[in-house]
Design a protein around this motif. Structure first.
Motif, PDB file in Angstrom:
ATOM      1  N   VAL A   1       0.966  -1.158  -0.150  1.00 40.79           N
ATOM      2  CA  VAL A   1       0.106   0.051  -0.035  1.00 40.79           C
ATOM      3  C   VAL A   1       0.955   1.258  -0.191  1.00 40.79           C
ATOM      4  O   VAL A   1       1.843   1.283   0.944  1.00 40.79           O
TER       5      VAL A   1
ATOM      6  N   PHE B   1      -6.161   2.671   7.750  1.00 42.92           N
ATOM      7  CA  PHE B   1      -6.952   2.215   6.613  1.00 42.92           C
ATOM      8  C   PHE B   1      -8.218   3.546   6.497  1.00 42.92           C
ATOM      9  O   PHE B   1      -8.542   3.961   5.307  1.00 42.92           O
TER      10      PHE B   1
ATOM     11  N   LEU C   1      -8.751  -4.188   0.890  1.00 39.66           N
ATOM     12  CA  LEU C   1      -8.237  -4.187   2.173  1.00 39.66           C
ATOM     13  C   LEU C   1      -9.391  -4.447   3.224  1.00 39.66           C
ATOM     14  O   LEU C   1      -8.974  -4.895   4.417  1.00 39.66           O
TER      15      LEU C   1
ATOM     16  N   LEU D   1      -0.366  -6.052   7.414  1.00 40.63           N
ATOM     17  CA  LEU D   1      -1.488  -5.461   7.928  1.00 40.63           C
ATOM     18  C   LEU D   1      -1.599  -6.173   9.559  1.00 40.63           C
ATOM     19  O   LEU D   1      -1.207  -7.122   9.813  1.00 40.63           O
TER      20      LEU D   1
END
Lengths: 257, 257
Positions: free
Chosen positions: B188, B207, B224, B255
């Protein structure tokens, strides 16, 4: 008893015929394998893609675009449609090309006078008996389309009758095996278009005679060659007949040597 | 450690990217599953078939002809090409749709304001863990396309990221599971088009913030969401990154909750 059932394009394209065929397949006792041909969708797709279908001696010439089309059609739409329908009636099918599980290898046909392109011929050890038996032992019912691979990353177009025959021969080493070639007729007909003229038994001599008399022509010759080869190489029984009578012991042509 | 690797269309369409991706997948230790998206071939085929591709909120409207096209493309050409290539490097893959082995069921999306057609949404018990574990235990490496079935004979188009996420969640009950979303970027990115601006770690608060700031948009939002859902439901690790770094512990976005 292990059953290997081949159904061709005409059965696949006819819903009224296909559904009872799948039910009869599901009703067969013991381990079983379905092998299917192509049906109209490959021709339709070729047409839409602007490809000219070129068939020499009953075999499609398979260039790079054509192999993509037949993989889409046979391994994609036809195979998955059959699997989904069989699952819906409780048959735990798994759809396969020869590349899957490395189950069926073939050799790209050597170029002599004709280059058939991405066409694969089977050889004695084409079938990966170990992987195939493993799949069946743990409860899956294989549904094969007529696509194989060369083990080098190439998918190859292979005759579906030959696949059925080679599967039956390979598995006859460990199972009592019956090979059924299903068509939209009751069997090999003595008089074409007279459904009830089917032969109850047919041996290799009959086959030679009928070929000479032109009673048997075209794709049926290759089918019967594959069928007799299977019998000669150890398959216990080979039948040719209508899928309506798949589970019956009569109303079909039973081949004998 | 069980690895579930999702590769998207952009990787599939780029040979220079695909081949090392498949090698890195093969090199992963332990049981593993590959899930793939569609690539350009479905759009190309739709175009040839004269179909208009209609996408609403990132999802393709899938009428009867469109489902046939995506089944041909995803379950046929793309799936079998990947399987044949992986077999060629010694990875014993088996190509699957959700109908095969009844492995992934979905519900056809209910019609509200939009009728998405033959689109299937996954639910808690979509994954047939027993059949899938059996296949893997006997040595096959599953390669899933993004086609599922409803158990009534219908094939349904399903989001590939969601399939990867549901597979990881279901299998995390019995395995330590890592889910990898591969894309053609290092992870990302903090600044779009600046490859080395990838985040090493990202949590749910990041996020939310990045979504508000429009740093994350479109398909990446759904990806995501699927990724964080997997983490929340028991998957041990979720990575987003380039397939070149699949087997490395760094150079990717990891993540965390």
């Amino acid at each position: 008893m292990l059953h290997i059932v081949k159904i061709g394009g005409k059965i696949i394209d006819d819903k009224a015929l296909l559904n009872p065929s799948l039910e009869n397949f599901h009703a067969l006792n013991g381990p079983k394998i379905l092998v299917h041909g192509g049906g109209k969708s490959a021709n339709f797709l070729s047409h839409k893609m602007g490809l000219r279908t070129q068939i020499i001696e009953g075999r499609r010439i398979t260039n790079r675009t054509t192999i993509n089309v037949v993989v889409m059609s046979y391994a994609g739409l036809t195979n998955k449609t059959l699997v989904a329908r069989l699952q819906a009636i409780g048959c735990n099918t798994i759809g396969l090309s020869g590349a899957d599980g490395n189950l069926i290898r073939s050799n790209r046909r050597p170029v002599k006078s004709i280059d058939y392109g991405y066409v694969g011929d089977l050889y004695e050890k084409s079938i990966n008996i170990y992987n195939l038996s493993t799949l069946m032992k743990v409860g899956f019912v294989p549904v094969f389309c007529a696509i194989t691979h060369d083990g080098k990353g190439n998918l190859l177009n292979t005759n579906a009758d030959a696949i059925a025959s080679f599967l039956a021969i390979s598995l006859s080493k460990t199972h009592k095996t019956v090979l059924h070639f299903c068509l939209e007729k009751k069997g090999v007909l003595r008089k074409s278009n007279e459904e009830d003229s089917f032969l109850e038994k047919m041996n290799v001599d009959d086959f030679r005679k009928f070929k000479q008399e032109n009673l048997i022509t075209g794709g049926m010759i290759t089918k019967l060659e594959n069928a007799f080869e299977a019998l000669q190489k150890g398959v216990n029984q080979v039948n040719i007949g209508h899928p309506y009578y798949l589970n019956k012991s009569k109303e079909k042509t039973i081949l004998c040597l």
